[in-house]
Design an enzyme around this catalytic site. Sequence first.
Site, PDB file in Angstrom:
ATOM      1  N   CYS A 170       5.561  -5.342   1.794  1.00 35.04           N
ATOM      2  CA  CYS A 170       5.741  -3.897   1.620  1.00 35.04           C
ATOM      3  C   CYS A 170       5.140  -3.111   2.795  1.00 35.04           C
ATOM      4  O   CYS A 170       5.668  -3.182   3.898  1.00 35.04           O
ATOM      5  CB  CYS A 170       5.177  -3.451   0.281  1.00 35.04           C
ATOM      6  SG  CYS A 170       5.798  -1.856  -0.266  1.00 35.04           S
ATOM      7  N   HIS A 219       8.479  -7.142  -3.355  1.00 36.15           N
ATOM      8  CA  HIS A 219       7.271  -7.726  -3.948  1.00 36.15           C
ATOM      9  C   HIS A 219       7.554  -9.110  -4.539  1.00 36.15           C
ATOM     10  O   HIS A 219       7.985  -9.210  -5.697  1.00 36.15           O
ATOM     11  CB  HIS A 219       6.717  -6.802  -5.029  1.00 36.15           C
ATOM     12  CG  HIS A 219       6.095  -5.565  -4.484  1.00 36.15           C
ATOM     13  ND1 HIS A 219       4.751  -5.484  -4.177  1.00 36.15           N
ATOM     14  CD2 HIS A 219       6.627  -4.367  -4.139  1.00 36.15           C
ATOM     15  CE1 HIS A 219       4.479  -4.284  -3.691  1.00 36.15           C
ATOM     16  NE2 HIS A 219       5.602  -3.587  -3.658  1.00 36.15           N
ATOM     17  N   GLU A 232       5.428 -11.160  -5.621  1.00 36.60           N
ATOM     18  CA  GLU A 232       4.511 -11.412  -6.738  1.00 36.60           C
ATOM     19  C   GLU A 232       5.007 -10.759  -8.026  1.00 36.60           C
ATOM     20  O   GLU A 232       4.426 -10.951  -9.101  1.00 36.60           O
ATOM     21  CB  GLU A 232       3.103 -10.901  -6.401  1.00 36.60           C
ATOM     22  CG  GLU A 232       2.874  -9.431  -6.576  1.00 36.60           C
ATOM     23  CD  GLU A 232       3.492  -8.548  -5.498  1.00 36.60           C
ATOM     24  OE1 GLU A 232       3.444  -7.315  -5.629  1.00 36.60           O
ATOM     25  OE2 GLU A 232       4.033  -9.091  -4.518  1.00 36.60           O
ATOM     26  N   GLY A 271       0.826  -1.200   0.000  1.00 33.04           N
ATOM     27  CA  GLY A 271       0.000   0.000   0.000  1.00 33.04           C
ATOM     28  C   GLY A 271       0.860   1.249   0.000  1.00 33.04           C
ATOM     29  O   GLY A 271       2.081   1.183   0.168  1.00 33.04           O
TER      30      GLY A 271
END
Length: 364
Positions: free
Chosen positions: A248, A333, A335, A221
């Site tokens: 994050c 990250h 992903e 976020g």
Amino acid sequence: MKRYLILEDGTVFEGTAFGSDDASIGEIVFNTSMTGYQEILSDPSYCGQIVTMTYPLIGNYGINSDDFESIEPAVKGMVVRELAEFPSNFRSKSTLCELFKMKGIPGISGIDTRKLTRLIRSKGSIKGILTAAGEEVDVEEVVSKLKLTPLQTDQVAQVSTARPYPSPGRGKRVVLIDYGMKHGILRELNNRDCDVIVVPYNTSSQEILAWGPDGVMLSNGPGDPKDVEECVQVVGELIGQVPLFGICLGHQLFARACGADTFKLKFGHRGGNHPVRNLETGKIEITSQNHGYAVDEDTLQGTRLKVTHQALNDGTNEGLSHLDHPAFTVQYHPESSPGPEDSNYLFDSFIEMMSANRKEQQYA
């Protein structure tokens, strides 16, 4: 049409407008990724920011229907050296300029992005304005306005989902707290057949636990973790109740919930080529990153947290695990989207953690 990028220190860049004709104020940051501009512009973590792309040619493969990380981009604008007006890619459905016009996002091309990036690296992230297309401005007046304009502090509330929704599966039940979630995180959980329930950032721990989750995911976020202390409280109440995996901003909230502190980086980590050492295996992972704040390792003493990952570029913290409870987090990250997939295994580790915790409860 002509457009100016004016910084609060008085620096002026003159370029060509694209996208929306409107003006926009935001924090100027830079991203070093060579590809992935579509994922970057649709990453909710850029809410309130104007992104400078250091790679000189942007828009060359157009915009497709598959690579969005959110439905509504939250980025305040984009700065590029050269904008490709005629993209070439079999998946392309529109141009970057067309998307920006449709979404009301201003952009500027034709400026020296190397000079701008050096300035940010020297002075740190800085406020700036993309002026309205074709508008002549009084630089002194604009700079005075910029200095008086505070940066946003409610970014998480702006980009989080307004109500819970399911993404069904037949595997582990995961409650995903949406602080500004990239869809790539949801995709990775779905790929492992998780039964996911996405909930707003301000959902209480009681509501989350009432879903009977096998685990809770703390998403990425935007903004400063100190601006969402109510989220820190909820994370603290979940620790020890259910397995946790944070990414994050989720990583920073977890650290703060355990008693650690966070601080603002000078110009942040944004790009798809950041090397991180896994301290448990000794291996180096090339990671995708997008954050302006970091966990202060000097404040970890007495928190029952263990450092698991470290950035090789500047030595900042990139990962934590709890010594007493099933919970781990990373600053980067796994992903990807965009970027390498070296750390994708962490989602498998989360599945294994949830399975081990369920067995523990069965035999307790």
